[in-house]
Design a protein around this motif. Sequence first.
Motif, short mmCIF file in Angstrom:
data_model
loop_
_atom_site.label_atom_id
_atom_site.label_comp_id
_atom_site.label_asym_id
_atom_site.label_seq_id
_atom_site.Cartn_x
_atom_site.Cartn_y
_atom_site.Cartn_z
N GLU A 1 -9.51 0.71 -1.10
CA GLU A 1 -8.95 0.04 0.07
C GLU A 1 -8.78 -1.46 -0.14
O GLU A 1 -8.03 -2.10 0.59
CB GLU A 1 -9.85 0.28 1.28
CG GLU A 1 -11.22 -0.34 1.15
CD GLU A 1 -12.16 0.07 2.28
OE1 GLU A 1 -12.23 -0.69 3.25
OE2 GLU A 1 -12.79 1.13 2.16
N THR B 1 -13.61 -0.51 -4.23
CA THR B 1 -13.01 0.62 -3.53
C THR B 1 -11.50 0.50 -3.53
O THR B 1 -10.93 -0.58 -3.67
CB THR B 1 -13.52 0.71 -2.09
OG1 THR B 1 -13.10 -0.46 -1.36
CG2 THR B 1 -15.04 0.81 -2.06
N ARG C 1 0.83 -1.21 0.00
CA ARG C 1 0.00 0.00 0.00
C ARG C 1 0.87 1.26 0.00
O ARG C 1 0.54 2.25 -0.65
CB ARG C 1 -0.93 0.01 1.22
CG ARG C 1 -1.83 -1.20 1.33
CD ARG C 1 -2.71 -1.42 0.12
NE ARG C 1 -3.53 -0.30 -0.23
CZ ARG C 1 -4.59 -0.36 -1.03
NH1 ARG C 1 -4.95 -1.51 -1.57
NH2 ARG C 1 -5.28 0.72 -1.32
#
Length: 296
Positions: free
Chosen positions: A265, A263, A30
């Motif tokens: 995430e 999404t 990430r």
Amino acid sequence: MDFRLTEDQRALRAGVRELLARRFPRDALRAAVEGDGALDRGLWRELGAAGFFALRLPEAEGGVGLGLPEAVLVFEEAGRVLLPGPLVATHLAAGVVPGAAEGEVVVTAVDGGLVEWLDEADVVTGDVGGAVPVRSVDPLTPLHRVPLPTTGGAGAAEPLLTTEVAGLLSAAEQVGSAGATAEMAVAHAKSRTQFGAAIGSFQAVKHLCAGMLVRTEVARAAVYAAAVTRDPVEIAGAKLLADEAAVACARDCLQVHGGMGFTWEADVHLHLKRAWVRGERWMSAAVAEETVAAAL
């Protein structure tokens, strides 16, 4: 004939998985996505020290002295965690480009008119004259497009970039990605509840997860077999199956996740985007299909 992994091969796979879990866990993935687009040179050198790039070099030349089946296992683990960087090109350059085997040099290459990580590479094989940046769907695979030569294929003069081996290693990454998204889907199906029950108990979700498992195992078997035979037609077939498995499993994983899968995430969209990019690199579907068709 016994096609099961040997004890040494299982140990190699476990060691690489442990290394990547320590050096490139989900939070590192990430962070890379949200970062400045620079390649982690420290990780690259650690991969070199672990023998990732020199895996198939003879021991007399400073390599590990293993073969293509072992390289497939290693690249499958890289695909599981979406390890970024021109892994295939640098691996193939080991023993040819000084510093590539040790991870001190990042090597990229022209393939099909595209070149990845051009701005971060120390060495580029193939003609990159007139290269222009293009928007990549994968945030961890920056791309440039270069004009194709009027005669011969891009990078055809570079002996280290054999299409078959590069395609097989890319296929192994796709298998790793397919396996990861299948596991993600199953884990979510076990924990997510609807109407008072885990969604994994619903027949439609069971069918999606079962289909993901079948696609992954079929592709894995094809990739492992092609690594043993090194037959160009079997490699082309394995690449087709692996590309399909990676894309289809990511799509089905997204479906299992429902709206959350769309999404930013959720990691599943990163697997889908990388699978799309890999499908156009190192033996695209069009090239693989022509190879298989010519042999029929």
